[in-house]
Design a protein around this motif. Sequence first.
Motif, PDB file in Angstrom:
ATOM      1  N   THR A 181       1.132  -0.913  -0.010  1.00  0.00           N
ATOM      2  CA  THR A 181      -0.360   0.045   0.177  1.00  0.00           C
ATOM      3  C   THR A 181       0.816   1.100   0.173  1.00  0.00           C
ATOM      4  OG1 THR A 181      -1.583  -1.474   1.368  1.00  0.00           O
ATOM      5  CG2 THR A 181      -1.804   1.287   0.805  1.00  0.00           C
ATOM      6  N   LYS A 182       1.666   1.514   0.712  1.00  0.00           N
ATOM      7  CA  LYS A 182       3.141   1.890   1.317  1.00  0.00           C
ATOM      8  C   LYS A 182       3.754   2.167  -0.669  1.00  0.00           C
ATOM      9  CE  LYS A 182       6.419   4.527   3.921  1.00  0.00           C
ATOM     10  NZ  LYS A 182       5.856   5.617   4.064  1.00  0.00           N
ATOM     11  N   ALA A 183       3.864   1.428  -0.680  1.00  0.00           N
ATOM     12  CA  ALA A 183       4.353   1.516  -2.639  1.00  0.00           C
ATOM     13  C   ALA A 183       3.214   2.279  -3.454  1.00  0.00           C
ATOM     14  CB  ALA A 183       5.228  -0.033  -2.679  1.00  0.00           C
ATOM     15  N   ALA A 184       2.332   1.986  -3.696  1.00  0.00           N
ATOM     16  CA  ALA A 184       1.133   1.950  -4.701  1.00  0.00           C
ATOM     17  C   ALA A 184       0.740   3.275  -4.273  1.00  0.00           C
ATOM     18  CB  ALA A 184       0.316   1.003  -4.882  1.00  0.00           C
ATOM     19  N   GLN A 185       1.236   3.658  -2.845  1.00  0.00           N
ATOM     20  CA  GLN A 185       0.081   4.998  -2.812  1.00  0.00           C
ATOM     21  C   GLN A 185       0.423   5.988  -3.655  1.00  0.00           C
ATOM     22  OE1 GLN A 185      -0.734   7.576   1.664  1.00  0.00           O
ATOM     23  NE2 GLN A 185       1.812   6.917   0.898  1.00  0.00           N
ATOM     24  N   ARG A 186       2.028   6.207  -3.892  1.00  0.00           N
ATOM     25  CA  ARG A 186       2.432   7.175  -4.713  1.00  0.00           C
ATOM     26  C   ARG A 186       1.398   7.763  -5.861  1.00  0.00           C
ATOM     27  NH1 ARG A 186       7.945   6.061  -5.235  1.00  0.00           N
ATOM     28  NH2 ARG A 186       7.861   5.988  -2.947  1.00  0.00           N
ATOM     29  N   THR A 187       1.146   6.583  -5.993  1.00  0.00           N
ATOM     30  CA  THR A 187       0.264   6.514  -7.720  1.00  0.00           C
ATOM     31  C   THR A 187      -1.034   6.585  -7.469  1.00  0.00           C
ATOM     32  OG1 THR A 187       2.690   4.645  -8.555  1.00  0.00           O
ATOM     33  CG2 THR A 187       0.253   4.828  -9.834  1.00  0.00           C
ATOM     34  N   PHE A 188      -0.734   6.200  -6.678  1.00  0.00           N
ATOM     35  CA  PHE A 188      -2.837   6.632  -6.793  1.00  0.00           C
ATOM     36  C   PHE A 188      -2.855   7.948  -6.174  1.00  0.00           C
ATOM     37  CE2 PHE A 188      -3.116   1.785  -4.592  1.00  0.00           C
ATOM     38  CZ  PHE A 188      -3.634   1.274  -6.217  1.00  0.00           C
ATOM     39  N   LEU A 189      -2.089   8.701  -5.735  1.00  0.00           N
ATOM     40  CA  LEU A 189      -2.128  10.020  -4.965  1.00  0.00           C
ATOM     41  C   LEU A 189      -1.500  11.150  -6.171  1.00  0.00           C
ATOM     42  CD1 LEU A 189      -0.055  10.320  -1.444  1.00  0.00           C
ATOM     43  CD2 LEU A 189      -2.780  10.959  -1.963  1.00  0.00           C
ATOM     44  N   LYS A 190      -1.005  10.531  -6.740  1.00  0.00           N
ATOM     45  CA  LYS A 190      -0.416  11.320  -8.567  1.00  0.00           C
ATOM     46  C   LYS A 190      -1.935  11.440  -9.772  1.00  0.00           C
ATOM     47  CE  LYS A 190       3.268  10.500  -9.368  1.00  0.00           C
ATOM     48  NZ  LYS A 190       4.595   9.755 -10.701  1.00  0.00           N
ATOM     49  N   GLN A 191      -2.461  10.544  -9.193  1.00  0.00           N
ATOM     50  CA  GLN A 191      -4.099   9.908 -10.488  1.00  0.00           C
ATOM     51  C   GLN A 191      -4.502  10.319  -9.920  1.00  0.00           C
ATOM     52  OE1 GLN A 191      -2.247   5.669 -11.993  1.00  0.00           O
ATOM     53  NE2 GLN A 191      -4.301   5.537 -10.996  1.00  0.00           N
ATOM     54  N   ARG A 192      -4.557  10.887  -8.436  1.00  0.00           N
ATOM     55  CA  ARG A 192      -6.319  11.355  -7.650  1.00  0.00           C
ATOM     56  C   ARG A 192      -7.484  10.005  -7.810  1.00  0.00           C
ATOM     57  NH1 ARG A 192      -7.579  15.097  -4.892  1.00  0.00           N
ATOM     58  NH2 ARG A 192      -6.133  16.677  -4.265  1.00  0.00           N
ATOM     59  N   ASN A 200      -9.746  10.767  -2.719  1.00  0.00           N
ATOM     60  CA  ASN A 200     -10.284   9.426  -3.642  1.00  0.00           C
ATOM     61  C   ASN A 200     -10.525   8.346  -4.281  1.00  0.00           C
ATOM     62  OD1 ASN A 200     -12.801   9.218  -5.610  1.00  0.00           O
ATOM     63  ND2 ASN A 200     -11.307   8.872  -7.735  1.00  0.00           N
ATOM     64  N   ILE A 201      -8.907   7.816  -2.888  1.00  0.00           N
ATOM     65  CA  ILE A 201      -8.452   6.933  -2.953  1.00  0.00           C
ATOM     66  C   ILE A 201      -9.734   5.886  -2.491  1.00  0.00           C
ATOM     67  CG2 ILE A 201      -6.509   5.350  -2.269  1.00  0.00           C
ATOM     68  CD1 ILE A 201      -5.207   8.115  -2.846  1.00  0.00           C
ATOM     69  N   ARG A 202     -10.031   4.609  -2.284  1.00  0.00           N
ATOM     70  CA  ARG A 202     -10.647   4.044  -1.593  1.00  0.00           C
ATOM     71  C   ARG A 202      -9.608   3.034  -1.218  1.00  0.00           C
ATOM     72  NH1 ARG A 202     -14.878   1.686  -3.472  1.00  0.00           N
ATOM     73  NH2 ARG A 202     -14.221   1.364  -6.174  1.00  0.00           N
ATOM     74  N   CYS A 203     -10.696   1.849   0.373  1.00  0.00           N
ATOM     75  CA  CYS A 203      -9.777   0.862   0.754  1.00  0.00           C
ATOM     76  C   CYS A 203     -10.769   0.295   1.615  1.00  0.00           C
ATOM     77  CB  CYS A 203      -8.618   1.427   1.945  1.00  0.00           C
ATOM     78  SG  CYS A 203      -7.565   0.023   2.388  1.00  0.00           S
ATOM     79  N   ASN A 204     -11.308  -1.257   1.115  1.00  0.00           N
ATOM     80  CA  ASN A 204     -11.464  -1.946   1.997  1.00  0.00           C
ATOM     81  C   ASN A 204     -11.526  -3.187   2.122  1.00  0.00           C
ATOM     82  OD1 ASN A 204     -14.589  -0.260   2.075  1.00  0.00           O
ATOM     83  ND2 ASN A 204     -13.712   0.310  -0.462  1.00  0.00           N
ATOM     84  N   ALA A 205     -11.972  -3.739   2.809  1.00  0.00           N
ATOM     85  CA  ALA A 205     -11.545  -5.673   3.303  1.00  0.00           C
ATOM     86  C   ALA A 205     -12.487  -6.600   2.962  1.00  0.00           C
ATOM     87  CB  ALA A 205     -10.958  -5.660   3.889  1.00  0.00           C
ATOM     88  N   PHE A 261      -5.496  -1.368   9.553  1.00  0.00           N
ATOM     89  CA  PHE A 261      -4.759  -1.293   8.594  1.00  0.00           C
ATOM     90  C   PHE A 261      -5.976  -0.329   7.601  1.00  0.00           C
ATOM     91  CE2 PHE A 261      -2.279  -0.415   5.115  1.00  0.00           C
ATOM     92  CZ  PHE A 261      -1.580  -0.210   5.395  1.00  0.00           C
ATOM     93  N   THR A 262      -7.080  -1.621   6.955  1.00  0.00           N
ATOM     94  CA  THR A 262      -7.783  -1.175   6.010  1.00  0.00           C
ATOM     95  C   THR A 262      -8.879   0.277   6.518  1.00  0.00           C
ATOM     96  OG1 THR A 262      -8.262  -3.271   5.828  1.00  0.00           O
ATOM     97  CG2 THR A 262      -9.938  -1.707   4.898  1.00  0.00           C
ATOM     98  N   LYS A 263      -9.526   0.325   7.840  1.00  0.00           N
ATOM     99  CA  LYS A 263      -9.869   1.227   8.365  1.00  0.00           C
ATOM    100  C   LYS A 263      -9.379   2.474   8.006  1.00  0.00           C
ATOM    101  CE  LYS A 263     -13.647  -1.045  10.252  1.00  0.00           C
ATOM    102  NZ  LYS A 263     -14.618  -0.908  10.461  1.00  0.00           N
ATOM    103  N   SER A 264      -7.965   2.406   8.601  1.00  0.00           N
ATOM    104  CA  SER A 264      -7.368   3.763   9.154  1.00  0.00           C
ATOM    105  C   SER A 264      -6.674   4.688   7.525  1.00  0.00           C
ATOM    106  CB  SER A 264      -5.730   3.133   9.432  1.00  0.00           C
ATOM    107  OG  SER A 264      -5.987   2.406  11.014  1.00  0.00           O
ATOM    108  N   ILE A 265      -6.312   3.447   6.790  1.00  0.00           N
ATOM    109  CA  ILE A 265      -6.544   3.956   5.286  1.00  0.00           C
ATOM    110  C   ILE A 265      -7.358   4.880   4.329  1.00  0.00           C
ATOM    111  CG2 ILE A 265      -5.503   3.329   3.067  1.00  0.00           C
ATOM    112  CD1 ILE A 265      -2.864   3.298   5.088  1.00  0.00           C
ATOM    113  N   ALA A 266      -8.313   4.496   4.837  1.00  0.00           N
ATOM    114  CA  ALA A 266      -9.735   5.101   4.128  1.00  0.00           C
ATOM    115  C   ALA A 266      -9.707   5.992   4.546  1.00  0.00           C
ATOM    116  CB  ALA A 266     -10.904   4.075   4.620  1.00  0.00           C
ATOM    117  N   LEU A 267      -9.456   6.346   6.341  1.00  0.00           N
ATOM    118  CA  LEU A 267      -9.731   7.800   6.467  1.00  0.00           C
ATOM    119  C   LEU A 267      -8.659   8.624   5.812  1.00  0.00           C
ATOM    120  CD1 LEU A 267     -10.205   6.047  10.317  1.00  0.00           C
ATOM    121  CD2 LEU A 267     -12.086   7.775   8.645  1.00  0.00           C
ATOM    122  N   GLU A 268      -7.149   7.965   5.782  1.00  0.00           N
ATOM    123  CA  GLU A 268      -6.373   8.695   5.631  1.00  0.00           C
ATOM    124  C   GLU A 268      -6.473   9.376   4.078  1.00  0.00           C
ATOM    125  OE1 GLU A 268      -2.119   7.952   6.331  1.00  0.00           O
ATOM    126  OE2 GLU A 268      -2.564   6.826   8.402  1.00  0.00           O
TER     127      GLU A 268
END
Length: 248
Positions: free
Chosen positions: A123-134, A178-183, A166-173
């Motif tokens: 998730t940390k590694a992919a975050q940068r790409t997701f943030l860029k793409q919004r 516009n990045i969603r995180c579910n389990a 972890f999932t719920k925390s990333i959903a909040l962060e």
Amino acid sequence: MKLLENKTAIITGASRGIGMGISKIFAAHGANVAFTYASSEAPALALEKELTALGVKAKAYKSDASQYDQAEALIAAVVSDFGAIDILINNAGVTKDNLLMRMSEEDFDAVIEINLKSVFNMTKAAQRTFLKQRSGSIVNMSSVVGVKGNAGQSNYAASKAGMIGFTKSIALELGSRNIRCNAIAPGFIETEMTDKLDEKTVQSWRDGIPLKRGGTPEDVANACVFLASDLSAYITGQVLHVDGGMLT
Ligand code: NAP
């Protein structure tokens, strides 16, 4: 209707079982699929061929999800090969079951690193790409055991419960980007992971499930399609139970 057209997904642990099922259904829904394996090279390469034949771009990567550096290198390679990442499915996982009395420190640490630390790494590694793409959709493969606990699986249950926090925390962060995180919490899904169990135990589990059968990788994959696609655009921080009613 194809729900994942023009999207690129990365799926960890897809050389067998649920991950393989997710890869096939994602490709059938038009997604380009980058997927990983730990050691099963032959089935991974066969899957790459099978997915490519469906008319999507697909590639197998040997990558240990528990290793931070390997996760970073993997994401960089996928971005370079595919140009984008829209969906991350953290599916890789193992069991090393034992009663606490007999559980070694090594088996506790290994399960936490492969099942839980891997989710942080990817998730940390992919975050940068997701943030860029919004945009981005992350799906973490937890378990009914992470919600309920299970005797003889304290390491596994701890890793799967950790994934939910972890999932719920990333959903909040990351919600505001516009990045969603579910389990997903699968119940008893019949794969190689469960083939290790004796048939009598397995039958008694089937009998105890309201829908009277074990789940299939496709049952879990269809829930992943929903959470990965725009159909779930307003859903984040949730745990979707795919368990035939087991926890009802
Ligand atoms: P499986 O058949 O044992 O397959 C596990 C997959 O994970 C394989 O592709 C394996 O690759 C890969 N893998 C293992 N360690 C890895 C690592 N360090 N890095 C990258 N990949 C790794 O398991 P499954 O039943 O499909 O389970 C998939 C996920 O669903 C797991 O997270 C599991 O905990 C969860 N789950 C399963 C059930 C169930 O009833 N089956 C229920 C609830 C949750 P190799 O083939 O190369 O070893």
